[in-house]
Scaffold this motif. Structure first.
Motif, PDB file in Angstrom:
ATOM      1  N   VAL A 169       0.835  -1.201   0.000  1.00  0.00           N
ATOM      2  CA  VAL A 169       0.000   0.000   0.000  1.00  0.00           C
ATOM      3  C   VAL A 169       0.870   1.252   0.000  1.00  0.00           C
ATOM      4  CG1 VAL A 169      -1.590   1.329   1.423  1.00  0.00           C
ATOM      5  CG2 VAL A 169      -1.901  -1.130   1.161  1.00  0.00           C
ATOM      6  N   GLU A 190      -6.502  -7.300  -6.408  1.00  0.00           N
ATOM      7  CA  GLU A 190      -5.217  -6.759  -5.984  1.00  0.00           C
ATOM      8  C   GLU A 190      -4.715  -7.565  -4.784  1.00  0.00           C
ATOM      9  OE1 GLU A 190      -5.335  -2.765  -4.528  1.00  0.00           O
ATOM     10  OE2 GLU A 190      -3.233  -2.827  -3.924  1.00  0.00           O
ATOM     11  N   VAL A 191      -3.482  -8.061  -4.885  1.00  0.00           N
ATOM     12  CA  VAL A 191      -2.880  -8.801  -3.768  1.00  0.00           C
ATOM     13  C   VAL A 191      -1.607  -8.077  -3.335  1.00  0.00           C
ATOM     14  CG1 VAL A 191      -2.037 -11.041  -2.973  1.00  0.00           C
ATOM     15  CG2 VAL A 191      -3.758 -10.937  -4.782  1.00  0.00           C
ATOM     16  N   PRO A 192      -1.669  -7.287  -2.251  1.00  0.00           N
ATOM     17  CA  PRO A 192      -0.473  -6.547  -1.847  1.00  0.00           C
ATOM     18  C   PRO A 192       0.535  -7.443  -1.112  1.00  0.00           C
ATOM     19  CG  PRO A 192      -2.487  -5.693  -0.795  1.00  0.00           C
ATOM     20  CD  PRO A 192      -2.808  -7.011  -1.384  1.00  0.00           C
ATOM     21  N   PHE A 193       1.794  -7.284  -1.404  1.00  0.00           N
ATOM     22  CA  PHE A 193       2.851  -7.998  -0.683  1.00  0.00           C
ATOM     23  C   PHE A 193       3.658  -6.982   0.122  1.00  0.00           C
ATOM     24  CE2 PHE A 193       1.549 -10.907  -3.922  1.00  0.00           C
ATOM     25  CZ  PHE A 193       1.643 -12.143  -3.316  1.00  0.00           C
ATOM     26  N   ASP A 194       4.630  -7.495   0.915  1.00  0.00           N
ATOM     27  CA  ASP A 194       5.379  -6.591   1.782  1.00  0.00           C
ATOM     28  C   ASP A 194       6.398  -5.768   1.016  1.00  0.00           C
ATOM     29  OD1 ASP A 194       4.062  -7.577   3.978  1.00  0.00           O
ATOM     30  OD2 ASP A 194       5.474  -9.228   4.195  1.00  0.00           O
ATOM     31  N   SER A 195       6.868  -6.302  -0.080  1.00  0.00           N
ATOM     32  CA  SER A 195       7.845  -5.572  -0.889  1.00  0.00           C
ATOM     33  C   SER A 195       7.868  -6.230  -2.253  1.00  0.00           C
ATOM     34  CB  SER A 195       9.227  -5.619  -0.236  1.00  0.00           C
ATOM     35  OG  SER A 195       9.699  -6.947  -0.227  1.00  0.00           O
TER      36      SER A 195
END
Lengths: 335, 584
Positions: A169, A190-195
């Motif tokens: 995000v 949308e699939v957010p990852f940590d980096s």
């Protein structure tokens, strides 16, 4: 990713800094290139708001490497990770503008993150003076080679049946992807990852169909043929991926990139800023630094501080406008 | 497989400078590990800052040294003082302390060192073979698989822990809650940050581990009075004789195999395997000295098993990125600090680093063996230093270390808060390990679960398309159901299980209130093991003793107990729980 080879924590850097202070004091010599009034006479701290080992940190360390030669003093790098760099930036902005406290800025902190976080958290350029721009790090959308996607149109054909990864995000990765999908009318989960790295892994493993990450992260896998590049988000092609079109060429107005610049607290004397401009300019001109850019797929963007401030402010307004116009939800408490 | 990278790795390791770092690591690890109550997790957490300013490879080498030094340091105090640094070495105290009382402490420590070396080495060799194979499945592991794996991991950690299951679950629940602090990775919303900018990224693991393991342990030790008595110095011959080694050979062999297999379990197999090994040796009882009176076989077997298990728990960490116990959780973050993300990608993307991690363990183990024997006398002397001098020094080290994590005072405050919390937990019988592990796994669980839901478009039933995840969830069900089924069986056939349950179960309960660290009495090994102080999430739960084994496929077989002392060696083989390392 390449790995940092120098010392990663300030203990040793501080020791080295102390040593150089000693040398300068004993010899009573300041390097001629550094300009008048004895600045700089002691080590200059360069604060980085990201973890050691990340690309921002690597850039800071590449700069610091050339400092002794160009500015006559050492430049210990201090990592103060947290809140996407907001903590470090705020910390530096609150220091005296004596030229001994610098920070390495990420443009997305100013242009993208500020739209997601609350007002108190948002970082602006108001309290900082930018010395010089450094480079541009491009975002690229990639797909698993098995999907057979080669263009944005291929992706659009599967609209509604897609999942896509982002680096999280409030990152440029998320903004670029959301804006593109919105303009192209592509729908997906949308699939957010940590980096970027886990997003890349998810593309490779087929858990998501496409993802937007930074070119440096994607390069090894693009070369290995496990993922295919689809589109680059900056306004010109990347010299390392000449065949990959920009989003603009494909007809989408999504100019998102990660720019980096060096800044110091607002209000520093002009001589200090001039010395820094000259010194850092000298570092940027060295062969070592240019090679560093090349190895890390960075495009030099060595523009003046005023240009940086203008460009970033413009981008921030532009993003805000696009996000509002298209009703895009970046998440968060901002707006 | 191709062994070139393994061998090339050794070239790097054997440079004099790297050998020196390993040596420093072993010495520092032993120096801290020898302090009563400080087990490997605490030792690594305290010494972590030493490795900050170094390049990745020397720093990993040093960590391996600290790891083995810390483990062996616990053995020294267990043998000489009956004050084990972790539960696993409590078993060593059962035979080691009687030996020390007979003036043969050196013999016990020497055999312990050799046994540790063999146990560790056996495990590393198998690890070398197996790890790349497991890592080959890496890309199969997406969010649904990690969700199932972390869930299983948290549950196992909470249920295999020492003492009261309820308290362990409470600790784990607190850990899960703490993991939610910070910015929501999906919406950007801030959670429980109380307006603090420092908390927007959530709490960091290292200061929590430093507080809960390091500072808390020091506070707890200060409160305890060491009950007088002179500290025996190992004066006899440390280097084991041929006859001693001959007697120890078979127990070492058995312990190595046992330890390796049990070490793969989430929740920490070190103690379980040490107990199982002790039980087997006692039952076989082939030596001249009876057990409980200083039988060297009772030192050799458990020490081997304990070290083999400690090493094999690296497999789930390095291949899946899941820490199986508290010590591994600390190692996990130690590697993260060096920019090394343990997990399925490591062997593929950075084989050099992967093999340096594994090879430095060979090195750490060897250096320990070469060093431990001549230096035992020196380390024992650390115990003479008054805690009023020692404790402030360690607290200072901890605080400086915490500060250097992000160069701000905030982390030091976190250490202090969690130090106090950990102290109170220990005082009231809560094992801090489930909290720490649940904290590490919590954000991985939440993020991967939510990612899975996004991928499935909110339809949970789509998990059926992921066979690995389904299998893991099946195992989870088994773990939940076993205790319930056991209760049912027990109520119908009290003659079959009842006696055994009481054996370990009762012992485990005494741990909670025990003020004296190791009430080790000869002949009641199960109770003694659980009564010992521990800071690792490892102990034999009562399930173990009841002789229920779960095969790798999740099938359940109920066995009648093998022996009344609860040492039947069957253990669930759920394999590793996994997670994706989170990083910023």
């Amino acid at each position: 990713m390449s790995r940092p080879s120098c010392s990663r924590r300030p203990l040793i850097a501080v020791a080295a800094g102390g040593l150089s202070v000693g040398l300068v004091a004993c010899g009573g010599v300041t390097d001629g290139t550094a300009g008048g009034d004895g600045y700089p006479a002691e080590p200059i701290t360069l604060t980085v708001g990201q973890d050691a080992g990340g690309s921002t940190d690597l850039i800071a360390r590449a700069l610091a490497e050339g400092s002794q030669e160009a500015l006559g003093v050492s430049m210990p790098v201090e990592n103060q990770p947290g809140a996407n760099g907001a903590i470090a930036t705020q910390e530096v902005a609150d220091q005296d503008p004596d030229g001994y406290e610098l920070t390495l800025l990420n443009s997305t902190l100013i242009t993208v993150t500020s739209q997601v976080v609350s007002e108190e958290e948002a970082v602006t350029l108001d309290e900082l003076d930018v010395i010089t721009g450094l480079s541009r790090d491009d975002y690229i959308m990639v797909a698993n080679a098995d999907t057979g996607y080669g263009t944005v149109d291929d992706v659009a054909a599967d609209s509604g049946d897609l999942s896509y990864g982002t680096a999280g995000v409030g990152t440029g990765s998320q903004l670029a992807q959301l804006l593109l999908f919105d303009e192209a009318g592509i729908e997906g989960n949308e699939v957010p990852f940590d980096s970027g790295a886990p997003a890349l892994t998810a593309v490779m493993g087929g858990q998501v169909d496409v993802a937007t990450i930074q070119v440096g992260e994607a390069m090894p896998q693009i070369e290995a043929g496990t993922i295919d590049p689809i589109v680059i988000f900056s306004d010109e092609r990347n010299q390392h991926l000449e065949d990959v079109p920009t989003a603009q060429e494909e007809g989408y107005e999504v100019p998102v990139a990660q720019y980096r610049a060096v800044a110091l607290p607002e209000g520093a004397p002009e001589e200090v800023k001039q010395s820094l401009r000259e010194g850092i300019g000298e570092i940027l001109a060295t062969e070592e630094y240019q090679q560093f850019n090349d190895e890390n797929y960075l495009t030099p963007e060595e523009v003046s501080g005023e240009e940086v401030e203008e460009q970033w402010t413009e981008l921030a307004d532009q993003y805000e406008q696009s996000v509002q116009d298209n009703g895009i939800d970046l998440g968060g408490t901002g707006e | 497989m191709d062994f070139t990278p393994v061998i090339e790795g050794f070239e790097v390791l054997l440079q004099p400078e790297n050998l020196m770092f390993c040596l420093i690591g072993v010495v520092a690890g032993m120096a801290i590990g020898v302090l009563p109550g400080l087990g490997p997790a605490a030792t690594i957490a305290i010494l972590l800052p030493l490795t900050y300013s170094m390049d990745p490879i020397p720093s990993i080498i040093m960590l391996a040294g600290i790891f083995y030094g810390g483990i062996y340091g616990g053995t020294v105090t267990a043998v000489l003082l009956k004050l084990p640094g972790e539960t696993a070495s409590a078993i060593t105290a059962l035979e080691g302390y009687p030996l020390a009382q007979k003036g043969q402490g050196g013999k016990a420590l020497g055999v312990g060192a050799v046994a540790s070396f063999i146990g560790g080495t056996v495990s590393i060799v198998v690890l070398t073979m197996v790890a790349p194979v497991i890592a080959g499945f890496a890309l199969e592991f997406g969010p649904p698989e990690y969700t199932a794996l972390t869930l299983l991991g948290i549950l196992l950690v909470a249920t295999i822990g020492n003492g009261s299951k309820l308290k362990a679950l409470a600790g784990a629940a607190l850990g899960l809650l703490l993991a939610t602090v910070g910015r929501d990775a999906f919406t950007g919303e801030l959670r429980y940050t109380a307006g603090s900018l420092e908390l927007t990224d959530g709490l960091q693991f290292v200061p929590i581990a430093m507080g809960v393991f390091g500072l808390a342990e020091i506070l707890y030790n200060l409160e305890r009075r060491r009950n007088g008595g002179s500290i025996p110095v190992a004066t006899d011959r440390v280097l084991p004789t041929k006859a001693t080694m001959k007697e120890s050979a078979a127990p070492i062999g058995r312990g190595g195999v046992l330890g390796f297999l049990l070490g793969l379990l989430p929740g920490g197999g070190a103690t379980v395997s040490a107990m199982a090994s002790y039980g087997i040796e006692k039952r076989l009882n082939k030596g001249s000295t009876p057990f409980g009176k200083g039988a060297i076989r009772g030192v050799a077997g458990p020490e081997t098993a304990n070290n083999a298990a400690a090493t094999s728990s690296f497999i789930p960490l390095l291949t899946l990125g899941i820490p199986a116990n508290a010590t591994m959780a600390v190692m996990f973050s130690a590697l993260l600090i060096q920019g090394i993300t343990p997990g399925p990608q490591l062997v593929a993307t950075d084989p050099d680093l992967f093999w340096s991690v594994i090879n430095s363990m060979y090195l750490g183990n060897i250096v320990l063996l070469v060093l431990a024997i001549p230096l035992i006398g020196v380390f024992v002397r650390i115990l003479y230093v008054r805690s009023s001098i020692l404790s402030p020094i360690i607290v200072l080290i901890v605080c400086i270390g915490a500060y250097t994590i992000s160069n701000r005072i905030f982390e030091v405050m976190v250490v202090i808060v969690f130090g106090v919390l950990g102290y109170l937990m220990k005082k009231y019988g809560f094992d801090p390990a489930p909290l720490v592990l649940a904290f590490v796994l919590g954000s991985l669980l939440e993020d991967n679960f939510r990612r899975s839901l996004l991928m499935f478009d909110g339809d949970v039933t789509r998990v059926t398309g992921h066979p690995i995840a389904v299998t893991l969830l099946g195992l989870l069900l088994v773990v939940v159901l076993i205790p319930i089924l056991l209760k049912l069986v027990k109520s119908r056939r009290p003659d079959l299980i009842g006696e055994d349950e009481n054996g370990t179960g009762a012992g485990a309960e005494t741990e909670t209130g025990a003020k004296v660290p190791a009430s080790v009495t000869a002949g009641s090994e199960a109770g003694a093991a659980s009564g010992a102080e521990s800071d690792s999430a490892s102990d034999a739960g009562s399930d173990t003793a009841s002789g229920v084994a779960t095969g790798p496929n999740g099938d359940r077989r109920d066995h009648p107990p093998r022996s009344p002392d609860g040492s039947s060696a069957e253990r669930p083989e759920e394999g590793a729980a996994g997670s994706h390392p989170s990083q910023t």
